[in-house]
Motif scaffolding. Structure first.
Motif, short mmCIF file in Angstrom:
data_model
loop_
_atom_site.label_atom_id
_atom_site.label_comp_id
_atom_site.label_asym_id
_atom_site.label_seq_id
_atom_site.Cartn_x
_atom_site.Cartn_y
_atom_site.Cartn_z
N ALA A 1 0.83 -1.21 0.00
CA ALA A 1 0.00 0.00 0.00
C ALA A 1 0.86 1.26 0.00
N ARG A 2 1.94 1.25 0.77
CA ARG A 2 2.83 2.41 0.82
C ARG A 2 3.53 2.61 -0.53
N ALA A 3 3.99 1.51 -1.13
CA ALA A 3 4.66 1.61 -2.44
C ALA A 3 3.68 2.11 -3.50
N TRP A 4 2.43 1.64 -3.46
CA TRP A 4 1.43 2.09 -4.42
C TRP A 4 1.16 3.58 -4.26
N ALA A 5 1.03 4.04 -3.00
CA ALA A 5 0.79 5.47 -2.74
C ALA A 5 1.95 6.32 -3.24
N GLN A 6 3.19 5.85 -3.03
CA GLN A 6 4.36 6.60 -3.50
C GLN A 6 4.37 6.65 -5.03
N LYS A 7 3.98 5.56 -5.67
CA LYS A 7 3.95 5.50 -7.14
C LYS A 7 2.90 6.48 -7.65
N GLN A 8 1.77 6.56 -6.98
CA GLN A 8 0.71 7.48 -7.40
C GLN A 8 1.16 8.93 -7.26
N GLU A 9 1.92 9.22 -6.22
CA GLU A 9 2.44 10.57 -6.01
C GLU A 9 3.41 10.96 -7.12
N LEU A 10 4.19 10.00 -7.59
CA LEU A 10 5.16 10.28 -8.64
C LEU A 10 4.46 10.55 -9.97
N LYS A 11 3.32 9.91 -10.20
CA LYS A 11 2.59 10.09 -11.45
C LYS A 11 1.97 11.49 -11.54
N SER A 12 1.60 12.05 -10.42
CA SER A 12 0.92 13.36 -10.46
C SER A 12 1.86 14.52 -10.42
#
Length: 79
Positions: free
Chosen positions: A68-79
């Motif tokens: 979940a933490r890795a997914w959230a970090q990945k989403q932050e990088l996309k935006s």
């Protein structure tokens, strides 16, 4: 806090095997045959330091939390 430890001199057995044949066993002088002995001041200090370090460290994360933490970090990088 634990104020006794398993005696390192006799490995908690309370006796020490004498080298050689027929020598037998003798009572451990450090723990007096008990297998446990009081902690020294240095050992108490080291145990308190380890306990404080453990209290300050981050608790272990489950694989779900890591994902979940890795997914959230990945989403932050996309935006």
């Amino acid at each position: 806090m634990i104020d006794e430890i398993e005696c390192p001199d006799c490995d908690g057995h309370g006796f020490i095997r004498s080298p050689g044949k027929g020598s037998g066993e003798r009572e451990c002088e450090v723990c007096h045959g008990e297998g446990w002995r009081p902690m020294t001041a240095d050992e108490q200090d080291a145990a308190a330091e380890r306990q404080a370090e453990d209290a300050m460290s981050e608790p272990p994360m489950s694989l779900d939390e890591q994902h979940a933490r890795a997914w959230a970090q990945k989403q932050e990088l996309k935006s």
